[in-house]
Design an enzyme around this catalytic site. Structure first.
Site, PDB file in Angstrom:
ATOM      1  N   ASP A 152       0.847  -1.190   0.000  1.00 21.01           N
ATOM      2  CA  ASP A 152       0.000   0.000   0.000  1.00 21.01           C
ATOM      3  C   ASP A 152       0.884   1.242   0.000  1.00 21.01           C
ATOM      4  O   ASP A 152       2.058   1.187   0.399  1.00 21.01           O
ATOM      5  CB  ASP A 152      -0.898   0.041   1.239  1.00 21.01           C
ATOM      6  CG  ASP A 152      -1.975  -1.043   1.220  1.00 21.01           C
ATOM      7  OD1 ASP A 152      -2.479  -1.353   0.126  1.00 21.01           O
ATOM      8  OD2 ASP A 152      -2.288  -1.580   2.294  1.00 21.01           O
ATOM      9  N   ASP A 154       0.999   4.345   2.080  1.00 20.39           N
ATOM     10  CA  ASP A 154       0.451   4.863   3.335  1.00 20.39           C
ATOM     11  C   ASP A 154       0.734   6.357   3.438  1.00 20.39           C
ATOM     12  O   ASP A 154       1.897   6.772   3.523  1.00 20.39           O
ATOM     13  CB  ASP A 154       1.069   4.136   4.527  1.00 20.39           C
ATOM     14  CG  ASP A 154       0.719   2.654   4.540  1.00 20.39           C
ATOM     15  OD1 ASP A 154      -0.482   2.341   4.492  1.00 20.39           O
ATOM     16  OD2 ASP A 154       1.646   1.827   4.579  1.00 20.39           O
TER      17      ASP A 154
END
Length: 231
Positions: A152, A154
């Protein structure tokens, strides 16, 4: 950049919040290596030798007033993909400097296949001060391979007004169609909420999980909005 005075305690030191970067002095590295598990010591010696930072994490129960809790995430294992995160406690007096999480712009050079789309996000977010943590941040800081196709991105977003909050959530929502965006909105005082959870709570009113340096708790939306300017 915040540089704590030797006598300040972690619970009183202004500016400390989760995901901040902390550099240790020689005595600090010596102390954490002495307390570390044997298999973690080579990584800690590498971090000291390269002058790489550790990351501020939520305080453990029983942490002393003159300590700060840190994390040192290692790159995923090349074969198994296993992710090792080393938990540390350091004396505040052993911190040589501390800084906010990595600025998104500074991480672009390390973002690989995401670079074009993250550059578009960074340009659209001008003035919002987006920062990153997690795999992308660690890759930018160390040059080691953290980012994988399943990682991901972040992000951290620190709004100061309700308008900036609404604009920021809308911006992240738009770019999430092209990027694996995750991360947190950080309200004044280091009160962090998942931006996706906040978006859901605004559509279907509910309490949200708030993560702080000292605790995790539930809070209503109104109490968090009250910390922002009305404009």
């Amino acid at each position: 950049m915040y540089i704590p005075h030797k006598s300040e305690s972690a619970s009183r030191a202004p500016g400390f919040e989760r995901h901040m970067l902390v550099w240790l002095e020689e005595d600090g590295w010596r102390a954490v290596q002495h307390a570390a598990r044997k298999e973690h010591r080579p990584a800690l010696k590498l971090w000291e030798g390269q002058d790489w930072p550790a990351v501020v994490r939520r305080m453990d129960i029983g942490t002393q007033d003159d300590e700060i809790c840190l994390g040192l995430p290692l790159p995923p294992d090349e074969d198994s993909g296993e992710k090792v995160r080393i938990s540390l406690r350091a004396h505040v007096g052993h911190i040589s400097k501390a800084a906010p999480a990595v600025d998104l712009r500074a991480a672009l050079r390390s973002s690989g296949p995401w670079r074009e789309r993250l550059t578009a996000l960074e340009q659209d977010a001008a003035g919002m001060g987006l920062r990153v943590y997690g795999s992308l941040a660690m890759q930018a800081l160390t040059g080691l391979l953290y980012v994988s196709p399943s990682s991901d991105v972040d992000v951290l977003f620190h709004p100061t007004s309700r308008k900036q909050l609404d604009d920021g959530v809308a911006l992240l929502s738009r770019h999430a169609a092209q990027l694996p965006l995750d991360g947190e909105i950080v309200f004044p005082g280091g009160q962090a909420v998942s931006w996706k959870e906040w978006r859901m709570a605004m559509a279907h009113p509910a309490k949200v999980i708030v993560k702080e340096l000292l605790s995790v708790r539930l809070a209503d939306i109104a109490s968090l909005l009250a910390t922002l300017e009305d404009v």
